[in-house]
Design an enzyme around this catalytic site. Structure first.
Site, PDB file in Angstrom:
ATOM      1  N   LYS A 279       0.832  -1.199   0.000  1.00  0.00           N
ATOM      2  CA  LYS A 279       0.000   0.000   0.000  1.00  0.00           C
ATOM      3  C   LYS A 279       0.870   1.254   0.000  1.00  0.00           C
ATOM      4  O   LYS A 279       2.003   1.214   0.468  1.00  0.00           O
ATOM      5  CB  LYS A 279      -0.870   0.020   1.274  1.00  0.00           C
ATOM      6  CG  LYS A 279      -1.989  -0.986   1.296  1.00  0.00           C
ATOM      7  CD  LYS A 279      -2.783  -0.884   2.586  1.00  0.00           C
ATOM      8  CE  LYS A 279      -3.931  -1.879   2.606  1.00  0.00           C
ATOM      9  NZ  LYS A 279      -5.004  -1.573   1.634  1.00  0.00           N
ATOM     10  N   ARG A 353     -10.527 -11.520   1.789  1.00  0.00           N
ATOM     11  CA  ARG A 353     -11.331 -12.592   1.206  1.00  0.00           C
ATOM     12  C   ARG A 353     -10.576 -13.920   1.213  1.00  0.00           C
ATOM     13  O   ARG A 353     -11.171 -14.984   1.268  1.00  0.00           O
ATOM     14  CB  ARG A 353     -11.779 -12.192  -0.209  1.00  0.00           C
ATOM     15  CG  ARG A 353     -10.656 -11.985  -1.185  1.00  0.00           C
ATOM     16  CD  ARG A 353     -11.050 -11.152  -2.397  1.00  0.00           C
ATOM     17  NE  ARG A 353     -11.077  -9.708  -2.115  1.00  0.00           N
ATOM     18  CZ  ARG A 353     -11.397  -8.776  -3.007  1.00  0.00           C
ATOM     19  NH1 ARG A 353     -11.712  -9.124  -4.246  1.00  0.00           N
ATOM     20  NH2 ARG A 353     -11.392  -7.498  -2.670  1.00  0.00           N
TER      21      ARG A 353
END
Ligand code: BES
Ligand code: MN
Ligand code: ZN
Length: 495
Positions: A279, A353
């Protein structure tokens, strides 16, 4: 945590005769409530209203010197009588909480009967009062050498009036306080820095819930066990970290033995650097909050245990740290999940996920009545709904409706989103059964479609809480959606 207790009080017909350090009375605009009127034999309250400093707006408060056996009198603004409703009551109670935080009184008596009406019900109001004041008492102290002063208030007595039995009133206060403590516990875990709150730390917190309680059992599956179970997707996330992943299972058995459990599954990424798909630096510290789903499972379970709900509830926490390293998963890697479905990891930052899909497959072994997963899953959810609503996805309309209702009742609201096949197609891959990202469009939805592929054979809902779980200014975890989940479970326990 300081101890704050809530009790039911029956004041005498003359409120000035009741001994308290602070009598709290409702005022509707410039109109005194019945209790305020009864207290005002000398006309001091009326005189205070005349001065015009206090206008009785929702949540506005005004402290006056005592009358009779009340050491102080707090006027609590509730807006115009005709416009009083649950939303105004919420503002009033929030104002009360703020005023109590600014006040040095250790004890107070709230005359709540005046605040009840056609659409403001007694048990609801008392639960709200206990919840709001408990939540307002939270201070983050753990890593501060000079923490803020704690709330001075130790005891709030509430006079519910004639409409509610003392027993029902006390239950409402107890449940509100239990919910408030559950919310505060979730906030505390969310606020803890990533160097304290690791997957191992979450496992030790989960063990605390079962300590000394024969109705609660905690099991922690280590990486070795997860490998044996074939959880290649979950393990691909912790591969780059020195912190081992943990799959934490907490079983609360308050209901009939053998009755199917309500299962809560929490995303517990204790820090999300993005992994190899790292990130950008700005605000990366906020990714310590990426375990707020897990924290909401622990907070909800704590509240449910505290309330001793007659219900079976199981919490599953998929805890891992997402870091880059020579052993980290790379974009393009293909992994095999516990369900057998292969996954092409196109972006290692779509890690939530990947841990949740194996937890959802594991959940099936528990023969659940319903499974709800809770996750700070996508930045796209923040774009779509902002911070006011959690996104609600479900493969079952009744379950979705129950969650939306619980959210409305507790003002911890959700908004339903679609799981159409058209969106799922965005996850097609040339090299695996599924890709872990679906492109820039509808990012919260494609993430939910990914999870739906693993949530088969039971009623399932997914809450994307990326926008609702924490505030950026001032920074802090909100404790959502503990209120929604706890209300949902209270409703299931009520049958
Ligand atoms: N934990 C983040 C989601 C997130 C981002 C929550 C910002 C709150 C604020 C999640 O793991 C993530 O990084 N998601 C990616 C998915 C993308 C790579 C498809 C995102 O939202 O950018
Ligand atoms: Mn991520
Ligand atoms: Zn994440």
């Amino acid at each position: 945590m300081s101890t704050l207790t809530f009790t039911t009080a029956r004041a005498s017909a003359d409120p000035a005769k009741t001994k308290t350090r602070c009598a709290i009375v409702a005022v509707f605009g410039n109109e005194l409530s019945a209790t305020a009127e009864a207290l005002d034999s000398a006309g001091t309250l009326r005189a205070a209203l005349k001065l015009g400093d206090f206008k009785g707006k929702p949540g506005e408060t005004h402290m006056l010197p005592g009358i009779g056996n009340a050491e102080r009198v707090m006027l609590l603004g509730c807006g115009e009588r005709a416009q009083f409703n649950p939303a105004v009551a919420r503002d009033a109670v929030q104002g009360l909480s703020t005023a109590l935080n600014a006040c040095s009184t250790t004890e107070a008596l709230l005359h709540a009967a005046d605040m009840l009406g056609d659409n403001v019900e007694g048990a609801w109001l008392l639960e709200l009062v206990a919840r709001t004041i408990t939540v307002g008492s939270y201070r983050y102290t753990r890593t501060l050498s000079k923490p803020k002063d704690p709330l001075a208030l130790k005891k709030l007595a509430v006079n519910p009036g004639k409409g509610l039995s003392s027993q029902k009133a006390q239950t409402a206060l107890d449940q509100g306080a239990a919910l408030g403590r559950g919310i505060n516990y979730t906030r505390e875990l969310g606020n803890l820095p990533g160097n304290i709150c690791t997957p191992t730390y979450l496992a030790s917190e989960a063990r605390k819930l079962s300590r000394g309680n024969s109705k609660v059992r905690t099991q922690v599956l280590e990486e070795k066990k997860m490998r044996e179970l074939g959880m290649g997707s979950l393990l691909s996330v912790s591969a780059g970290s020195d912190e081992p992943a943990k799959l934490i299972v907490i079983e609360y058995r308050g209901g009939k033995s053998g009755s199917a459990p309500q299962v809560l599954v929490g995303k517990g990424i204790t820090f999300d650097s993005g992994g190899i798909s790292i990130k950008p630096g700005a605000k990366m510290d906020e990714m310590k909050y990426d375990m707020c789903g897990a924290a909401s499972v622990l907070g909800t379970l704590q509240a449910v245990i505290d309330m001793a709900l007659p219900l079976n509830v199981t919490g599953i926490i998929a805890a891992a740290e997402n870091m880059p390293s020579g052993r980290a998963t790379k974009p393009g890697d293909v992994v095999k999940s516990m369900s057998g479905t292969t996954i092409e990891i196109l972006n290692t930052d779509a890690e939530g996920r990947l841990v949740l899909c194996d937890a959802l497959t594991f959940a099936r072994r528990l023969k659940p009545a319903a499974v709800i997963d809770i996750a700070t899953l996508t930045g796209a959810c923040v774009v779509a709904l902002g911070s006011h609503a959690s996104a609600v996805y479900a493969n079952n309309d009744a379950l979705a409706e129950q969650l939306l209702q619980a959210g409305t009742a507790t003002h911890d609201r959700g908004w339903r989103m679609p799981l159409w096949e058209d969106y799922r197609k965005q996850l097609n891959s040339n090299f695996a059964d599924l890709a872990n990202i679906g492109g820039p469009e509808g990012g919260s939805i494609t993430a939910a479609c990914f999870l739906a592929a693993f949530a088969e054979g039971y009623p399932w809902a997914h809450l994307d809480i990326a926008g609702s779980a924490w505030n950026s200014a001032p920074k802090g975890a909100t404790g959502r959606p503990v209120a929604m989940l706890t209300r949902y479970l209270q409703d299931r326990a009520a049958g």
